[in-house]
Structures are given as structure tokens and as C-alpha cells.
Write a protein that holds these residues in place. Structure first.
Motif, mmCIF file in Angstrom:
data_model
loop_
_atom_site.group_PDB
_atom_site.id
_atom_site.type_symbol
_atom_site.label_atom_id
_atom_site.label_comp_id
_atom_site.label_asym_id
_atom_site.label_seq_id
_atom_site.Cartn_x
_atom_site.Cartn_y
_atom_site.Cartn_z
ATOM 1 N N ASN A 28 7.704 12.890 4.367
ATOM 2 C CA ASN A 28 9.083 13.385 4.457
ATOM 3 C C ASN A 28 10.034 12.394 5.126
ATOM 4 N N LEU A 29 9.865 11.110 4.803
ATOM 5 C CA LEU A 29 10.730 10.104 5.426
ATOM 6 C C LEU A 29 11.034 9.002 4.423
ATOM 7 N N LEU A 30 12.322 8.812 4.169
ATOM 8 C CA LEU A 30 12.746 7.735 3.279
ATOM 9 C C LEU A 30 12.873 6.457 4.098
ATOM 10 N N LEU A 31 12.155 5.422 3.676
ATOM 11 C CA LEU A 31 12.116 4.185 4.449
ATOM 12 C C LEU A 31 12.618 2.998 3.638
ATOM 13 N N LYS A 32 13.159 2.021 4.317
ATOM 14 C CA LYS A 32 13.458 0.715 3.728
ATOM 15 C C LYS A 32 13.175 -0.327 4.802
ATOM 16 N N THR A 35 9.967 -0.945 -6.660
ATOM 17 C CA THR A 35 9.806 -1.626 -5.361
ATOM 18 C C THR A 35 8.463 -2.350 -5.325
ATOM 19 N N LEU A 36 7.430 -1.678 -5.800
ATOM 20 C CA LEU A 36 6.088 -2.269 -5.832
ATOM 21 C C LEU A 36 6.036 -3.427 -6.827
ATOM 22 N N ARG A 37 6.623 -3.236 -8.006
ATOM 23 C CA ARG A 37 6.607 -4.303 -9.015
ATOM 24 C C ARG A 37 7.298 -5.568 -8.517
ATOM 25 N N GLN A 38 8.444 -5.397 -7.836
ATOM 26 C CA GLN A 38 9.159 -6.561 -7.288
ATOM 27 C C GLN A 38 8.327 -7.278 -6.233
ATOM 28 N N LEU A 39 7.669 -6.506 -5.365
ATOM 29 C CA LEU A 39 6.836 -7.128 -4.322
ATOM 30 C C LEU A 39 5.676 -7.893 -4.943
ATOM 31 N N HIS A 40 5.011 -7.291 -5.927
ATOM 32 C CA HIS A 40 3.898 -7.980 -6.592
ATOM 33 C C HIS A 40 4.364 -9.289 -7.222
ATOM 34 N N LEU A 55 0.827 -1.212 0.000
ATOM 35 C CA LEU A 55 0.000 0.000 0.000
ATOM 36 C C LEU A 55 0.861 1.262 0.000
ATOM 37 N N GLY A 56 2.086 1.139 0.527
ATOM 38 C CA GLY A 56 2.965 2.315 0.572
ATOM 39 C C GLY A 56 4.135 2.226 -0.394
ATOM 40 N N ALA A 57 4.207 1.133 -1.173
ATOM 41 C CA ALA A 57 5.331 0.945 -2.107
ATOM 42 C C ALA A 57 4.992 1.571 -3.460
ATOM 43 N N ARG A 58 6.039 2.009 -4.141
ATOM 44 C CA ARG A 58 5.854 2.634 -5.445
ATOM 45 C C ARG A 58 6.892 2.091 -6.431
ATOM 46 N N SER A 59 6.667 2.364 -7.723
ATOM 47 C CA SER A 59 7.591 2.091 -8.829
ATOM 48 C C SER A 59 8.147 0.664 -8.795
ATOM 49 N N GLU A 93 14.792 -4.722 -3.727
ATOM 50 C CA GLU A 93 14.819 -3.262 -3.617
ATOM 51 C C GLU A 93 14.233 -2.750 -2.309
ATOM 52 N N VAL A 94 13.179 -3.408 -1.820
ATOM 53 C CA VAL A 94 12.504 -2.935 -0.607
ATOM 54 C C VAL A 94 13.434 -2.962 0.612
ATOM 55 N N PHE A 95 14.499 -3.780 0.533
ATOM 56 C CA PHE A 95 15.456 -3.885 1.642
ATOM 57 C C PHE A 95 16.687 -2.992 1.441
ATOM 58 N N SER A 96 16.723 -2.245 0.340
ATOM 59 C CA SER A 96 17.930 -1.480 -0.011
ATOM 60 C C SER A 96 17.687 0.019 0.108
ATOM 61 N N ASP A 97 18.752 0.790 -0.082
ATOM 62 C CA ASP A 97 18.619 2.247 -0.049
ATOM 63 C C ASP A 97 17.859 2.782 -1.259
ATOM 64 N N GLN A 98 17.622 1.910 -2.247
ATOM 65 C CA GLN A 98 16.822 2.308 -3.414
ATOM 66 C C GLN A 98 15.322 2.111 -3.181
ATOM 67 N N ALA A 99 14.953 1.620 -2.003
ATOM 68 C CA ALA A 99 13.548 1.323 -1.716
ATOM 69 C C ALA A 99 12.674 2.562 -1.918
ATOM 70 N N ASP A 100 11.540 2.359 -2.580
ATOM 71 C CA ASP A 100 10.563 3.435 -2.722
ATOM 72 C C ASP A 100 9.315 3.058 -1.929
ATOM 73 N N LEU A 101 9.327 3.481 -0.670
ATOM 74 C CA LEU A 101 8.156 3.317 0.197
ATOM 75 C C LEU A 101 7.600 4.701 0.515
ATOM 76 N N SER A 102 7.598 5.546 -0.531
ATOM 77 C CA SER A 102 7.230 6.952 -0.350
ATOM 78 C C SER A 102 5.751 7.137 -0.033
#
Length: 418
Positions: free
Chosen positions: A342-346, A90-95, A84-88, A328-337
Motif C-alpha cells: 500500500n505504498l507508491l514509491l519512486k 519501470t522494470l523493462r527500462q531498468l533491465h 526485484l520490486g519493479a514492474r511493467s 520512469e523509476v525516478f518519476s511519479d509513473q514509477a512502478d515499484l509496486s
């Protein structure tokens, strides 16, 4: 440097003794087969099954010849909530990792499917005790985006708890108390510490406590050998029954499949491969294989020997998911925007613990079954004797949702693993 979202997946397995409640089976009424097949939770079931067997094979490859026990439904629910909070990408990999095929099921339907599963599993009128839920412990400094908060609350019935992660010992104590309460005291002190950058802890738990439809008689349980391999064995408490069960002999895969139902709408499959054929059966674990077993079951009298056992499993999901190309969700490239302002999360950590306890227990009054007539004039072969005295597989399935609640392999019922 990114703040870390500590993702924690927790659950408790079954105990085969349960309390009795009036059973109310909620099945869709006045609906055509086509309508039922279009319900989101029905459309979601094949994806969840695909994910379960894919993850099982990944765990098997990692742990080798050891007991396996986990809840695929718990894991897919927690990661689906995160989408629900993943994008781009990161979301495609999770799906893809969760086996969600967006050409067959829409994103909104995925979440509606889990919403319906949670409603059905938590029905207070179920005969078996079955509870599943989610919680989000959020640092006081973190402001969740309203869309994410609405999604996890409305679809996943998530409890959002404000925590002070700056006081790590107190936060650890608070989380562990929640886990202990939700798992009825079975999982204690799970979280030992929190990383300094922790912003959130996401928890999913599942608890199942059911009675066998036909309990085993504890008076005839006796010591017996369980063979670890051709040369080594351990002593186990072997339970016995001589009753009618749904049974299938899969000649192609060289295994026996026995269905042992619980009271209510939950059942279990116990799969006994012939000696030397475990890997062959494991490799064939697919939703199509299980569907074939279901179609092929025949009710017949058998002599059944099943060990009493209690095993648990503890898994690093980060490692397992990375091997399934969810990185990606576990890396600094994670997009959980889509999670917080205003917080970058992984996800810095993802763990899963499950435990199962199989016993004779059940309620005598509910063990009464209708007499099964046998043709008196025809000669019949003696009932097969199916003895689970070597490595076997087990599945616990919720028949209301077709959900695979738990999946495991018992290699050594006497092992104390964690």
C-alpha cells in the motif's frame, strides 16, 4: 504525491597495501567448460561489462576532462536489487539500462548471478581484503512485501534495518555510522539530510584493500612531472619498477596496456594512450576490446613508471541514468509496486561515491618471484620504458568472477576532487 525511496550507493576504492592471509582459490572443480559457461554469474559477466563501459562513457561526457573513478559492479548490484520490486515499463527500462538481455539470461539467473558474485567476493579466505554488501534502511511505518524481502535477503544478503525517518537527524546519524563502519572509516558523513517523504534508503558498499604482487620500492620513488596537457604539468610522486609484466602494445588504438596484479585473485589494467588518442581509446572501451587485450598479453621486462595517487569521484546516478533513458523509476509513473504494501514509491535520489589510493606498499616476503630465464645467445632489444606521466585509464578486475570492480581515468593525480 508519491513517497520517495531514497536510493544510496556507496563504496570505497582500493588501497594498495594489504594484510596477508592464506590464499584459497575457489575454482569450480570437476565441471566441464560448458557447465561453467552456464553458471549464472558467468552468464552475467558480459552484461555487467557492457553496463560498465556504457556508464563510463556517460560519466566522461558529463564531467569532461576530470578524474573519473567509480565501481560499476556496486551500481549494477544496487539497481539489480531494486528490480526485484519493479514492474511493467519501470522494470523493462531498468533491465535495458543495466544491459540485461533477457533472451540470453533469465530474470532469476540475474539474481542468482549476483548472489554467487557476493559469495565469491566475500570469501574470508581471499588473500586480498574484499567486502561487498547491501543494506536497506526502512521506515518503521513501511511494511515490505514478503517476496521482495525474501529476494533481497536470499539473493543479495541484504541487512534490513528498521529506522525512524520521522526523526531525520537520528536516521542520518544511523546511516552514516553504518557507512563509516563498512568502509573502514574512509567515507564519513556522506548523507547530509533526508527528504521529508523518505521511506527507504538502499545502500551498496564495496571495499577493496590489496597488496601488489610485486611492490614498488618506496626508496626510489621521486618527484616527477605529470602532464595535464601540452603546456601544463603538476608534480607527482613517481614510483618505479624494472620487472616482468604482462604487456600489450595496441597499435590499432595507439596505447600501451600493462597488467599489474595484486596478491590473490584480483588484478589491474593500466592503459596509457599515446598523446592525443585518449578519446579514441575511450570510445573503443568494450568488453571485446578488453578480451582482445587479455588474449594479446605477453610477459616481458619493462621499465615502469606509475604515479602515486589518491582520487575520488562523486556521481548523481539519477542524472546519469536518465541520460541513458532510464527515467520512469525516478518519476511519479514509477512502478515499484513489488516493494512495499500500500505504498507508491519512486527513487528520488541515487548517489555514488568511490575513492582510490594507489601506493608502493606490499609485503616483502610475498614479493619473491621465480627467476625468469633469458636466452643468453640472442641479441634482445632493450626493455620498453612505459611512463604513466599523462592521462591514463585503470581497471580493477576480480579474476574469480570476471567482475569489473572499479573503472577510472586519471587526468590529474594531484587533484583533490570529491
Amino acid at each position: 504525491m508519491k513517497s520517495a525511496l531514497y536510493l544510496c550507493l556507496l563504496l570505497l576504492g582500493l588501497q594498495v597495501q594489504g594484510r596477508q592471509q592464506e590464499q584459497i582459490h575457489h575454482s569450480p572443480e570437476d565441471q566441464s567448460q560448458a557447465d561453467i559457461e552456464n553458471l549464472p554469474y558467468v552468464k552475467l559477466a558480459p552484461s555487467n561489462a557492457d553496463f560498465a563501459f556504457k556508464l563510463y562513457k556517460q560519466i566522461r561526457d558529463e564531467v569532461g576532462n576530470r578524474n573519473i573513478f567509480f565501481s560499476p559492479l556496486s551500481i549494477s548490484t544496487a539497481f539489480a536489487m531494486l528490480t526485484l520490486g519493479a514492474r511493467s515499463n519501470t522494470l523493462r527500462q531498468l533491465h535495458k539500462g543495466l544491459a540485461f538481455n533477457l533472451t540470453q539470461i533469465e530474470e532469476k539467473e540475474i539474481h542468482e548471478g549476483f548472489q554467487h558474485i557476493l559469495q565469491l567476493l566475500n570469501d574470508p579466505h581471499r588473500e586480498a581484503q574484499l567486502n561487498m554488501g547491501n543494506a536497506l534502511f526502512v521506515d518503521k511505518q513501511v511494511e515490505l512485501l514478503q517476496n521482495f524481502l525474501d529476494g533481497v535477503t536470499n539473493f543479495y544478503y541484504t541487512e534490513a534495518v528498521s529506522s525512524n525517518f520521522k526523526n531525520a537527524p537520528e536516521a542520518v546519524k544511523e546511516i552514516n555510522k553504518y557507512v563509516e563502519t563498512k568502509t573502514h572509516g574512509k567515507i564519513v558523513d556522506l548523507v547530509k539530510s533526508l527528504e521529508p517523504e523518505t521511506a527507504m534508503v538502499l545502500i551498496n558498499y564495496i571495499f577493496f584493500k590489496g597488496s601488489w604482487e610485486r611492490p614498488f620500492n618506496s626508496l626510489i620513488t621521486r618527484d616527477d612531472d605529470f602532464f595535464l596537457d601540452a603546456k601544463n604539468s603538476v608534480k607527482v610522486q613517481m614510483m618505479h619498477q624494472n620487472k616482468h609484466f604482462n604487456v600489450h602494445r595496441d597499435e590499432k588504438l595507439s596505447c600501451w596496456v600493462v597488467e599489474i596484479p595484486y596478491k590473490g585473485n584480483v588484478t589491474s589494467f593500466f592503459v596509457l594512450p599515446d598523446e592525443g588518442t585518449m578519446k579514441q581509446v575511450e570510445d573503443a572501451l568494450l568488453k571485446e576490446t578488453v578480451a582482445d587485450w587479455l588474449r594479446s598479453f605477453k610477459k616481458r621486462e619493462i621499465y615502469l613508471d606509475l604515479p602515486r595517487f589518491s582520487v575520488s569521484g562523486f556521481y548523481d546516478l539519477k542524472s546519469l541514468f536518465e541520460k541513458m533513458n532510464v527515467t520512469e523509476v525516478f518519476s511519479d509513473q514509477a512502478d515499484l509496486s513489488g516493494v512495499a504494501k500500500n505504498l507508491l514509491l519512486k527513487v528520488s535520489k541515487a548517489i555514488h561515491k568511490a575513492t582510490v589510493d594507489v601506493r608502493e606498499n606490499g609485503t616483502e616476503a610475498a614479493a619473491v618471484t621465480a627467476l625468469e630465464a633469458k636466452p643468453a645467445s640472442l641479441p634482445i632489444p632493450p626493455p620498453p620504458h612505459i611512463t604513466f606521466n599523462r592521462a591514463f585509464l585503470m581497471m580493477i578486475i576480480d579474476k574469480t568472477t570476471d567482475g569489473l570492480l572499479f573503472l577510472g581515468k586519471i587526468v590529474n593525480p594531484a587533484a583533490k576532487e570529491d
